[in-house]
Scaffold this motif. Structure first.
Motif, PDB file in Angstrom:
ATOM      1  N   VAL A  88      -3.534 -12.470  -4.669  1.00 27.10           N
ATOM      2  CA  VAL A  88      -4.233 -11.152  -6.010  1.00 27.10           C
ATOM      3  C   VAL A  88      -3.115 -10.740  -5.935  1.00 27.10           C
ATOM      4  CG1 VAL A  88      -5.668  -9.593  -5.778  1.00 27.10           C
ATOM      5  CG2 VAL A  88      -7.171 -11.562  -4.646  1.00 27.10           C
ATOM      6  N   ARG A  89      -2.848 -10.190  -6.723  1.00 23.73           N
ATOM      7  CA  ARG A  89      -1.424  -8.589  -6.612  1.00 23.73           C
ATOM      8  C   ARG A  89      -2.274  -7.570  -6.952  1.00 23.73           C
ATOM      9  NH1 ARG A  89       3.044 -10.746  -4.509  1.00 23.73           N
ATOM     10  NH2 ARG A  89       3.749 -12.866  -5.030  1.00 23.73           N
ATOM     11  N   TRP A  90      -1.666  -6.716  -8.382  1.00 20.01           N
ATOM     12  CA  TRP A  90      -1.930  -5.569  -7.797  1.00 20.01           C
ATOM     13  C   TRP A  90      -2.452  -4.853  -6.994  1.00 20.01           C
ATOM     14  CZ3 TRP A  90      -1.036  -4.724 -12.972  1.00 20.01           C
ATOM     15  CH2 TRP A  90      -0.808  -5.540 -13.707  1.00 20.01           C
ATOM     16  N   ASN A  91      -3.473  -4.064  -6.531  1.00 24.82           N
ATOM     17  CA  ASN A  91      -4.179  -3.057  -5.494  1.00 24.82           C
ATOM     18  C   ASN A  91      -3.364  -3.829  -4.375  1.00 24.82           C
ATOM     19  OD1 ASN A  91      -5.413  -3.929  -6.842  1.00 24.82           O
ATOM     20  ND2 ASN A  91      -6.866  -2.134  -6.002  1.00 24.82           N
ATOM     21  N   GLN A  93      -2.686  -7.220  -3.773  1.00 21.98           N
ATOM     22  CA  GLN A  93      -1.031  -8.086  -3.083  1.00 21.98           C
ATOM     23  C   GLN A  93      -1.367  -8.550  -1.760  1.00 21.98           C
ATOM     24  OE1 GLN A  93       0.708  -7.023  -5.636  1.00 21.98           O
ATOM     25  NE2 GLN A  93       2.691  -7.435  -4.292  1.00 21.98           N
TER      26      GLN A  93
END
Length: 313
Positions: A88-91, A93
């Motif tokens: 999961v990336r974005w906020n 990571q």
């Protein structure tokens, strides 16, 4: 990419690893089954392993997951697998780590070394902030591996994973990228790609850590420790920067804490000399800076004055 440990190596899976993975999975079928979901018979064929590798390669390209093989350095025998999943990336990571090791090689420190190598790679190269792991509470060996690698225990997730046909509790463990914390606790300097690079030894953008205390050093001039002011411009520049370093040190700060520097000169600056002392002063990436020539400073004898803004946390 090849991650070299003392006893083992870790590398991204390739199609050429199909036979080695098949051998590993077949020979450890009953042992691995105790820690994973039910698998179809096709999984235990060369074609099944090849398809699995191809899916892993696609996941890697899409930054959705990463599968690595673990091999012995002296014989190059593949003895295990280690994977990063649930990316999961974005906020967030974040991702999850999992692994399997040939039962014959348990208890030799191989998996601890492999986890350490992959975690370092995941933080430094893949830029993850948090890596989690889930282990059945009775699997003390695996919990020990993770703790040795720097993971900390966070709690029990009840009946959250179907293992070998049964919903099992899992001990949740996690490790954080400490570099993220350090970078957020420091003044950050960078040059965005949206504009041309600086035309001089300075940085376009400075980011100050949240909650930092702002310190302003009033304009410093080139007096020596006894208050004497040399006539030579070069000496004034050197003295001014030395005075700033003393003031920063008195506040337990260094040039790394500087947010902005403003320089005013009433005489022509010897830029060759200035660049030499300037680089020695900041010792790395130059801070944000404004340099201006002015008709005169407070006293005719003052040829240069430098003001510093710094952040303390």
């Amino acid at each position: 990419m090849l991650l070299q440990g003392k006893q083992i190596y870790v590398k991204p899976v390739e199609e050429s690893d199909a036979d080695a993975l098949l051998k590993l999975e077949v020979e450890n079928r009953d042992f691995f089954q105790r820690f994973t979901g039910l698998r179809e018979e096709a999984f235990y064929t060369r074609q099944g392993q090849l398809e699995r590798i191809q899916e892993a390669l696609e996941s890697s390209k899409g930054d959705q997951g990463y599968l690595y093989v673990i091999g012995l350095r002296d014989t190059e025998e593949v003895i295990g697998e280690i994977m990063l999943t649930e990316v999961v990336r974005w906020n967030l990571q974040s991702c999850w780590i999992g692994y399997f090791l040939d039962q014959r090689h348990n208890g030799k420190g191989y998996m601890t070394e492999a986890v350490q190598l992959v975690v370092k790679h995941a933080f430094q190269e893949l830029k993850f902030h948090r890596i989690e792991a889930g282990v059945m509470p009775h699997n003390l060996g695996s919990i020990k591996v993770l703790c040795k690698a720097g993971f900390h225990q966070e709690g029990i997730a009840r009946k959250n994973v179907n293992i070998n046909g049964q919903w099992e509790d899992h001990q949740t463990l996690a490790i954080l990228n400490e570099e993220d914390h350090r970078s957020q606790s420091q003044v950050q300097r960078y040059n965005p790609s949206v504009i041309a690079p600086p035309i001089g030894p300075y940085t376009h953008v400075t980011k100050v850590p949240k909650g930092a205390e702002l310190l302003v050093l009033s304009g410093q001039v080139g007096t020596d420790m006894e208050g004497g002011l040399p006539d030579d411009m070069k000496e004034q520049v050197e003295n001014t920067l030395a005075n700033i370093q003393r003031l920063l040190a008195a506040e337990a700060l260094s040039a790394d804490h500087i947010v902005k520097i403003n320089i005013w000169a009433a005489q022509q600056v010897d830029w060759v000399h200035f660049h030499q002392v300037w680089e020695k002063f900041h010792g790395g990436k130059a801070p944000a800076m404004t340099m201006a020539y002015v008709p005169a400073l407070a006293m005719p004898s003052i040829q240069v004055e430098i003001e510093v803004w710094a952040a303390k946390w």
